[in-house]
Design a protein around this motif. Structure first.
Motif, PDB file in Angstrom:
ATOM      1  N   GLN A   1     -24.091 -34.778  17.475  1.00  0.00           N
ATOM      2  CA  GLN A   1     -24.041 -36.006  16.684  1.00  0.00           C
ATOM      3  C   GLN A   1     -24.346 -37.252  17.497  1.00  0.00           C
ATOM      4  OE1 GLN A   1     -20.188 -36.106  14.860  1.00  0.00           O
ATOM      5  NE2 GLN A   1     -20.464 -34.102  13.911  1.00  0.00           N
ATOM      6  N   SER A   2     -24.099 -37.200  18.803  1.00  0.00           N
ATOM      7  CA  SER A   2     -24.222 -38.417  19.594  1.00  0.00           C
ATOM      8  C   SER A   2     -24.551 -38.101  21.055  1.00  0.00           C
ATOM      9  CB  SER A   2     -22.899 -39.188  19.524  1.00  0.00           C
ATOM     10  OG  SER A   2     -22.803 -40.151  20.523  1.00  0.00           O
TER      11      SER A   2
ATOM     12  N   ASN B   1     -20.347 -29.707  18.477  1.00  0.00           N
ATOM     13  CA  ASN B   1     -20.727 -30.468  17.282  1.00  0.00           C
ATOM     14  C   ASN B   1     -20.830 -31.953  17.592  1.00  0.00           C
ATOM     15  OD1 ASN B   1     -20.933 -28.264  15.561  1.00  0.00           O
ATOM     16  ND2 ASN B   1     -18.773 -28.338  15.013  1.00  0.00           N
ATOM     17  N   GLN B   2     -19.894 -32.463  18.386  1.00  0.00           N
ATOM     18  CA  GLN B   2     -19.945 -33.874  18.764  1.00  0.00           C
ATOM     19  C   GLN B   2     -21.171 -34.176  19.616  1.00  0.00           C
ATOM     20  OE1 GLN B   2     -16.299 -35.317  20.470  1.00  0.00           O
ATOM     21  NE2 GLN B   2     -15.063 -34.533  18.770  1.00  0.00           N
TER      22      GLN B   2
ATOM     23  N   LYS C   1     -21.640 -39.033  23.231  1.00  0.00           N
ATOM     24  CA  LYS C   1     -20.583 -38.001  23.292  1.00  0.00           C
ATOM     25  C   LYS C   1     -20.965 -36.927  24.311  1.00  0.00           C
ATOM     26  CE  LYS C   1     -17.938 -39.167  19.675  1.00  0.00           C
ATOM     27  NZ  LYS C   1     -16.566 -39.538  19.724  1.00  0.00           N
TER      28      LYS C   1
END
Length: 192
Positions: free
Chosen positions: A67-68, A63-64, A71
């Motif tokens: 998002q980025s 998930n991280q 990351k």
């Protein structure tokens, strides 16, 4: 515009080939190749009693990553999976160059810095380099000039350009790829 011209134009914008631009047989072979490389990660762990899943990213990690881009690159397995994906799109030189730049920043010895910088120049920057990255003349020329008076930031402008290229082109395709979806399905299947 001819079909080959369209493919060339797309290459200029993305610096990568998408699997649909490959002949069908090579596309299938390339997809099978990355599946073989990460087969262990895509197979759900049948034993729920296994505590050590350190070789697999968790659903939180995944998930991280979505998002980025930072990351993704800061996670050991995120960077490894992104490299595998980049190889499937024939643009692994970008992540390899970015990683080499990160390594260059950690070198304190001037002799080692010069050696690493020269090898990076030969591998990624010079015209006709084996893994030549897509840089404008100004950036390429600045690196060539900086080889005489090296610093840890000599490749910074090029690294930022490559980072932007990956973040805006390869990264969104990675997040929507079968590879990433397969990791998510496997990770979800193993959650308690």
């Amino acid at each position: 515009m001819k079909e080959s011209s369209v493919a060339s134009t797309n290459m200029a914008f993305t610096d990568c080939m998408t699997p649909t631009e490959l002949p069908a047989e090579k596309n299938g072979m390339r997809m099978k190749n990355w599946r073989n490389r990460i087969g262990l990660f895509l197979k759900p762990n049948l034993s729920k009693h296994t505590k050590n899943r350190s070789h697999r990213p968790s659903s939180d990690d995944l998930n991280q990553w979505a998002q980025s881009f930072d990351k993704l690159l800061s996670h050991k397995y995120g960077k490894a999976f992104f490299l595998i994906f980049s190889k499937s799109e024939f643009c692994e030189e970008n992540i390899e160059f970015w990683t080499a730049c990160e390594d260059l920043k950690t070198i304190t010895s001037h002799a080692k810095l010069a050696s690493k910088a020269n090898s990076m120049y030969e591998e990624f920057i010079r015209d006709e380099a084996p893994k030549e990255i897509n840089l404008d003349f100004h950036t390429k020329n600045a690196i060539t000039q900086s080889l005489h008076d090296l610093s840890a930031s000599s490749f910074l402008a090029a690294q930022l350009k490559v980072y932007s290229l990956m973040e805006n082109n390869s990264y969104p395709r990675f997040i929507h790829s079968d590879l990433y979806r397969g990791l998510c399905v496997t990770s979800t299947a193993e959650e308690p």
